[in-house]
Design a protein around this motif. Sequence first.
Motif, PDB file in Angstrom:
ATOM      1  N   LEU A 297      46.836  52.171  38.812  1.00 32.86           N
ATOM      2  CA  LEU A 297      45.491  52.161  38.604  1.00 32.86           C
ATOM      3  C   LEU A 297      45.041  51.916  36.910  1.00 32.86           C
ATOM      4  CD1 LEU A 297      44.236  54.720  41.166  1.00 32.86           C
ATOM      5  CD2 LEU A 297      43.558  52.086  41.207  1.00 32.86           C
ATOM      6  N   THR A 298      45.938  52.484  36.338  1.00 33.98           N
ATOM      7  CA  THR A 298      45.653  52.365  34.874  1.00 33.98           C
ATOM      8  C   THR A 298      46.324  51.039  34.195  1.00 33.98           C
ATOM      9  OG1 THR A 298      47.535  53.549  34.327  1.00 33.98           O
ATOM     10  CG2 THR A 298      45.416  54.941  34.382  1.00 33.98           C
TER      11      THR A 298
ATOM     12  N   GLY B 247      49.978  44.236  47.752  1.00 32.69           N
ATOM     13  CA  GLY B 247      48.661  44.603  48.192  1.00 32.69           C
ATOM     14  C   GLY B 247      47.690  44.328  47.144  1.00 32.69           C
ATOM     15  N   SER B 248      46.553  45.043  47.323  1.00 34.61           N
ATOM     16  CA  SER B 248      45.573  44.785  46.273  1.00 34.61           C
ATOM     17  C   SER B 248      44.505  45.765  45.748  1.00 34.61           C
ATOM     18  CB  SER B 248      44.109  44.207  47.116  1.00 34.61           C
ATOM     19  OG  SER B 248      43.045  43.913  46.180  1.00 34.61           O
ATOM     20  N   VAL B 249      44.675  45.974  44.339  1.00 39.88           N
ATOM     21  CA  VAL B 249      44.084  47.120  43.482  1.00 39.88           C
ATOM     22  C   VAL B 249      43.039  46.532  42.691  1.00 39.88           C
ATOM     23  CG1 VAL B 249      44.646  49.097  41.973  1.00 39.88           C
ATOM     24  CG2 VAL B 249      46.092  48.307  43.829  1.00 39.88           C
TER      25      VAL B 249
ATOM     26  N   ALA C 149      41.615  42.372  32.277  1.00 40.13           N
ATOM     27  CA  ALA C 149      41.411  41.841  30.844  1.00 40.13           C
ATOM     28  C   ALA C 149      41.918  42.699  29.783  1.00 40.13           C
ATOM     29  CB  ALA C 149      39.899  41.528  30.550  1.00 40.13           C
ATOM     30  N   HIS C 150      41.827  42.403  28.675  1.00 44.39           N
ATOM     31  CA  HIS C 150      42.649  43.210  27.539  1.00 44.39           C
ATOM     32  C   HIS C 150      41.483  44.224  27.250  1.00 44.39           C
ATOM     33  CE1 HIS C 150      45.754  40.667  26.764  1.00 44.39           C
ATOM     34  NE2 HIS C 150      45.173  39.572  26.558  1.00 44.39           N
TER      35      HIS C 150
ATOM     36  N   THR D 121      37.799  43.911  39.639  1.00 42.89           N
ATOM     37  CA  THR D 121      38.814  42.913  38.999  1.00 42.89           C
ATOM     38  C   THR D 121      40.270  43.431  39.563  1.00 42.89           C
ATOM     39  OG1 THR D 121      37.736  42.505  36.981  1.00 42.89           O
ATOM     40  CG2 THR D 121      39.902  41.987  37.025  1.00 42.89           C
ATOM     41  N   GLU D 122      41.120  42.462  40.157  1.00 42.41           N
ATOM     42  CA  GLU D 122      42.481  42.736  40.582  1.00 42.41           C
ATOM     43  C   GLU D 122      43.153  43.278  39.326  1.00 42.41           C
ATOM     44  OE1 GLU D 122      45.442  43.502  43.012  1.00 42.41           O
ATOM     45  OE2 GLU D 122      43.505  42.884  43.790  1.00 42.41           O
TER      46      GLU D 122
END
Length: 285
Positions: free
Chosen positions: A51-52, A60-62, A73-74, A67-68
């Motif tokens: 998650l971090t 799968g999808s996180v 993004a940065h 946003t995946e």
Amino acid sequence: MKVIEVQNVFLKYPSSKYDTIRGITFDVRQGEIFGFLGPSGAGKSTMQKILTGTLRDYRGSVRVFGTEMKHRAHDYYEHIGVDFEFPNFYSKFTAMENLTYFASLYSRRTSDPLELLEKVGLQHDGYKKVSSYSKGMKMRLGFVRSLLHDPKLLFLDEPTSGLDPANARILKDMILEQKKMGKTILLTTHNMHDAEELCDRVAFIAGGTIKAIDTPHALRKCKADTKVEYRFLDNEKEKQNVCALSDLAHAEDFQAALQKGTLTSIHSKEQTLEDIFIELTGRGL
């Protein structure tokens, strides 16, 4: 609004034969304190690393903030705060120097480090080198570091570990204050008392899978009726009995003692989150 959406996620470390995370699905809503409750090695920290954005080789999808995570993004770290169980600092720097340096990494305006140190009782230690800090002091410093940039989402890993009751109370009050401000918080812990006090919902995790998700109250009530233990005098001797709360009205010895005024004590024996966890997983916290 859902801040975190996790769907059927698996992850296997390169050195392992088997998946560490196996088919995990859950979501976290805005303004919610969501707890991962489980023993060491259950997969809590691995899920937090996904998650971090630390671990990206998952299946799968996180999605966080829609946003995946594989395509984050940065500027993702401008919006989250992370408090590790074993926080790292520049030990030859003072606490103030550490916080000032970390604050410089963000593009947005940050909070006054001294004000944050004061909130956790470290205002008189702010100019001491972190190498002289105890574990509890480092835990408090790590917590305020995660708040420096006023993040929308907080990841807290065992935030009260190593703290005495007074300082643990301060941090728990600050966590609840963040919730009141509308922040979303994911709390990773094996401390059932912290989870029950702080969390809106908890997920029981063991062996890389989620065994149950619900509010602490609902989980404690789902498995068995509350037991009631009572003591009473019978022919000048104290006796003890236990029955389900729902059966108390039909317990003849209890009713008789109540009418005679010979009841000496009564208290409920509610199941704890750990009791429920052991029932579901066969393991303790």
